[in-house]
Design a protein around this motif. Structure first.
Motif, PDB file in Angstrom:
ATOM      1  N   MET A   1       6.284  12.873  -4.891  1.00 48.87           N
ATOM      2  CA  MET A   1       6.450  12.212  -3.605  1.00 48.87           C
ATOM      3  C   MET A   1       6.270  10.710  -3.788  1.00 48.87           C
ATOM      4  O   MET A   1       5.361  10.272  -4.478  1.00 48.87           O
ATOM      5  N   PHE A   2       7.138   9.949  -3.190  1.00 45.86           N
ATOM      6  CA  PHE A   2       7.021   8.496  -3.240  1.00 45.86           C
ATOM      7  C   PHE A   2       6.859   7.960  -1.823  1.00 45.86           C
ATOM      8  O   PHE A   2       7.463   8.477  -0.880  1.00 45.86           O
ATOM      9  N   ARG A   3       6.036   6.932  -1.697  1.00 48.29           N
ATOM     10  CA  ARG A   3       5.837   6.284  -0.403  1.00 48.29           C
ATOM     11  C   ARG A   3       6.079   4.793  -0.569  1.00 48.29           C
ATOM     12  O   ARG A   3       5.579   4.175  -1.507  1.00 48.29           O
ATOM     13  N   HIS A   4       6.848   4.205   0.340  1.00 50.71           N
ATOM     14  CA  HIS A   4       7.162   2.782   0.255  1.00 50.71           C
ATOM     15  C   HIS A   4       6.253   1.981   1.176  1.00 50.71           C
ATOM     16  O   HIS A   4       6.066   2.330   2.343  1.00 50.71           O
ATOM     17  N   THR A   5       5.667   0.938   0.626  1.00 54.75           N
ATOM     18  CA  THR A   5       4.893  -0.017   1.412  1.00 54.75           C
ATOM     19  C   THR A   5       5.757  -1.242   1.678  1.00 54.75           C
ATOM     20  O   THR A   5       6.356  -1.789   0.741  1.00 54.75           O
ATOM     21  N   LYS A   6       5.836  -1.698   2.926  1.00 49.65           N
ATOM     22  CA  LYS A   6       6.785  -2.752   3.286  1.00 49.65           C
ATOM     23  C   LYS A   6       6.444  -4.107   2.685  1.00 49.65           C
ATOM     24  O   LYS A   6       7.324  -4.931   2.469  1.00 49.65           O
TER      25      LYS A   6
END
Length: 341
Positions: free
Chosen positions: A1-6
């Protein structure tokens, strides 16, 4: 799982637009040693890693960081292209010849990217998955990683000296620092692999008994320079100053007539006259063995199951006797001739 931080990993704000430098900066994105390459290199190395724990975590931590570097650079390229004329020559390009070649931004940044970054290098060539190394052998991969970071830092350093923009320089200073860390971590990870007994000096750490024992400890002197033997690498390696070709002529077989390649049958070479005492390596149809025989003797001096074993034994025998060594193919045709007199 990957999560993007703005938020960006580090700020990417130029002082003013510069489409010419945006063109150059593409190399750090989509070049062979750009951030896209190390991103996918580390991702696939991490996904392919068979050991859960510290090595896999290090690889994937670094992979995730490199994704952020791509985002920083893409953002910087877009900001450097802000307001760049799509139909006029950029102000930064004064020389008519240079203007004709560059024309400011890469045309594809306008036509394809809509004023943004591309997955391409500074020539506009698209990034290629063939750039990445993910073999599953951590020693081989970590060495490739250290080399990739060295090349990436070198190119970043060159680009740092091609701009006066304070904002661009600040971002490049950050990338330089991270490339420094990554070189150190991969080199130390190589040391850790050896300390953990997982790998040794050579990758892979196998088949040492099977490899050709005659040629696993020599450096061949094949250039005009004579200083190679002065290096510290000769500690456990012999510098062979007059290496001899071990194979026959590099002659391709006759072509398929349907290919219409130019071809003329070669004149058959005359059989060399063997002097008494010369050594021949040949295949015996009678017992299916490879043998060595000294010219003038009736019996074979040695018998082997493989050609390689027989050829090595024949070579040593010819060297010791100071005579010619002839190696024949299975059909009896001469494949190699070596004179050790």
């Amino acid at each position: 799982m990957f999560r993007h931080t703005k938020n960006l990993q580090f700020e990417a704000k130029p002082e003013k637009p510069d489409p010419v430098f945006a063109h150059k900066l593409q190399e750090l994105i989509g070049g062979a040693y750009g951030e896209l390459s190390v991103t996918w290199q580390y991702l696939f190395q991490g996904w392919n890693c068979r050991i859960e724990g510290k090595y896999k975590d290090l690889i994937l931590d670094t992979a995730a960081e490199e994704i952020g570097h791509v985002e920083m650079l893409a953002t910087m390229v877009a900001r450097l292209l802000e307001g760049a004329p799509a139909t006029e020559v950029a102000e930064a390009v004064k020389d008519p010849v240079t203007a004709a070649v560059l024309g400011g931004m890469d045309p594809q940044q306008a036509i394809v990217g809509g004023g943004g970054a591309l997955p391409a290098d500074s020539n506009g060539d698209p990034w290629n998955g063939k750039y990445i190394v993910a073999s599953g052998n951590l020693l081989a991969d970590f060495r490739a990683n250290a080399a990739a970071e060295a090349q990436g830092r070198l190119q970043t350093a060159r680009l740092y000296n091609m701009t006066d923009d304070p904002g661009v320089k600040e971002m490049l200073k950050f990338i330089l620092a991270r490339d420094t860390v990554h070189q150190k971590q991969w080199l130390r990870a190589i040391e850790e692999l050896r300390a953990d007994g997982l790998e040794d000096e050579v990758a892979p750490s196998a088949l040492f008994d099977e490899e050709n024992q005659e040629h696993n400890s020599t450096i061949w002197h094949l250039s005009d320079g004579a200083d190679g033997p002065k290096g510290g690498w000769t500690r456990d390696l012999e510098y062979l100053m007059e290496p001899q070709a071990l194979g026959g002529p590099a002659t391709a077989p006759p072509p398929d007539p349907a290919l219409f390649s130019t071809f003329a049958p070669a004149a058959s070479a005359a059989e060399p006259e063997l002097a008494e005492g010369d050594v021949q390596t040949f295949y015996s149809e009678r017992d299916g063995k490879w043998k060595n025989q000294v010219e003038g003797r009736k019996r074979a001096s040695s018998t082997s199951d493989t050609k390689a074993e027989a050829q090595q034994a024949g070579r040593e025998l010819a060297k010791n006797r100071g005579v010619t060594h002839v190696v024949r193919k299975k059909d009896g045709e001469i494949a190699e001739t070596h004179d050790y007199s």
